[in-house]
Enzyme design. Sequence first.
Site, mmCIF file in Angstrom:
data_model
loop_
_atom_site.group_PDB
_atom_site.id
_atom_site.type_symbol
_atom_site.label_atom_id
_atom_site.label_comp_id
_atom_site.label_asym_id
_atom_site.label_seq_id
_atom_site.Cartn_x
_atom_site.Cartn_y
_atom_site.Cartn_z
ATOM 1 N N GLY A 59 44.365 38.517 43.057
ATOM 2 C CA GLY A 59 45.907 39.132 43.675
ATOM 3 C C GLY A 59 46.017 38.576 45.258
ATOM 4 C CB CYS A 86 39.247 38.106 43.788
ATOM 5 S SG CYS A 86 39.811 37.127 45.775
ATOM 6 C CE1 TYR A 87 45.040 43.181 46.688
ATOM 7 C CE2 TYR A 87 45.011 44.109 44.279
ATOM 8 C CZ TYR A 87 45.907 43.864 45.810
ATOM 9 O OH TYR A 87 46.451 45.337 46.177
ATOM 10 C CG HIS A 173 37.948 33.690 42.145
ATOM 11 N ND1 HIS A 173 39.474 34.438 41.337
ATOM 12 C CD2 HIS A 173 38.255 33.649 43.339
ATOM 13 C CE1 HIS A 173 40.065 34.892 42.502
ATOM 14 N NE2 HIS A 173 39.569 34.257 43.458
ATOM 15 C CD GLU A 175 38.281 34.434 38.120
ATOM 16 O OE1 GLU A 175 37.327 34.706 38.103
ATOM 17 O OE2 GLU A 175 39.788 34.587 39.101
ATOM 18 C CG ASP A 231 52.122 24.823 21.689
ATOM 19 O OD1 ASP A 231 51.583 24.886 20.736
ATOM 20 O OD2 ASP A 231 52.604 25.421 21.955
ATOM 21 C CE LYS A 370 50.023 22.544 23.942
ATOM 22 N NZ LYS A 370 51.316 23.367 22.567
#
Length: 514
Positions: A59, A86-87, A173, A175, A231, A370
């Site tokens: 964050g 992280c945060y 991170h 991710e 979608d 997507k």
Amino acid sequence: MRADTILILDFGGQYAHLIGRRVREHSVYSEVVPCDITQEEIEDLTKKFNIKGMILSGGPSSVYEKNAPKCDPKILDLNIPILGLCYGHQLIAHFLSGKVEPAVKKEYGITYATIDKPVGVLEGLSKKEKVWMSHGDTVYELPSEYETLAHTENCPIAGFRHREKPVYGLQWHPEVIHTEHGMLMLKNFIFNVCKCQPNWTMESFVNKAVDEVKQIVKDHKCIIALSGGVDSSITAVLAAKAVGKNLTAVFVDHGFMRENEPEFVKNTFEKFDMNLILVDAKKRFLEKLRGVIDPEQKRKVIGEEFIRVFEEVAKKVGAEYLLQGTIYPDRIESGFRKHSDKIKTHHNVAGLPTKIEFKAIVEPLRDLYKDEVRKVAEKLGLPKEIVWRQPFPGPALAVRIIGEVTQEKIDIVRKADKIVTEEIEKTKIKESLWQYFAVLTDTKSTGVKGDARAYGYTIAIRAVESKEAMTASFAKIPYELLENISTRITNEVPQVTRVVYDVTHKPPGCIEWE
Ligand code: XMP
């Protein structure tokens, strides 16, 4: 069966959503929830999900700031495994009365971490690991029941764990793809620490989505806003599975569609056993946009008019619910999260008016990206030309015309867009592109056509590569292809005297110009 689930507590970080997605890539379900979710709310969620772990996201704040977002510290006592990133890593340390302070030297981008103890989430890693950092604060001290697992040159506690409980923190991170073994770190957490079973598949998603629609709509009638994109097409097929003939698909031709789009939708969906209504709303949309120049205003006007048309159709068919094909990036950019910034109003999210005559808006794809949506489409057996269609924004060509939208400008950009599509689709490059289209800029310039002075519009070509539209790179397409496009546009669209190519990545430029 309640799926094994990892909850992601969202502290507003740029990559919070990506964590959820990475978890799903390991076939484990994940829900992104606001960071201030209470212990009771988490316990309530366990009725629906088998919560096996929680990840506290990054964050933009500092934990010691007055209004910094916090989670309920009691969640540390729930005996559910926790990983702070992280945060989130700093917040755990802060809760434990550890020392978190501004780093002597901030770290942004690639950093090399020394793994002091390759255990738990760091199992199987080498002594030196390439990790991606983006932080101004650092954890300097932790209570004695915690041990340091990794450090970097500027960060003495870059990884930690509780000596007995399954609580971990990583300053970097995992991710983000730039963390070389980030997927392994998350895998360690998901399977070794949380002991999840990989039981989340696209099939489970389809079942969950169908159940959700059934539970909300029950035996009432509903309509689906069908644009012809992947979608909304999937949402239509899912909803038809859930409520059958109580569903009516509504395609609104607002007049800003690409060439032959209404015909494509009609021909494609007539083959499905589904009630389908096509509404010609060209005149009313154009009227509403008269004099509107501001891009956000444009998006809002279009969002509102869409809803008004849907309300009218709903009245006629007796529908009480509206289904939309909204996906996760639409919601993120519309700024639906408490601690993150609004980028633009996606027509189907923040573009909605506050007063709506529907009992509820149902968005079964709201948490997917997507490429995940495309996997669902394949699972549902949708035709290839729908599964692999390039994304097209709901406000359509109206947000590819800079300045006021007029019929003349729509015709110009539509013709130019058709040429871009035709030329690119003659080549193999198409397969590597996320989107390719023409934008009508509001710049006019002098040219010469047939020995005479010509003063006309500038068309910009945009072609990008992307994985899920959160970031994108401009495509390095060959000059010959650009030349063919440019020659055709200036020859075939008389009002255009100049064609330029957009060489901006996202960030900083969005994919669409407005
Ligand atoms: P941007 O321009 O934000 O676009 O980089 C990211 C992706 O979203 C599409 N897009 C939209 N899709 N409604 C939609 O359904 C919208 O209002 C909208 N605006 C942008 C865009 O085409 C790209 O794929």
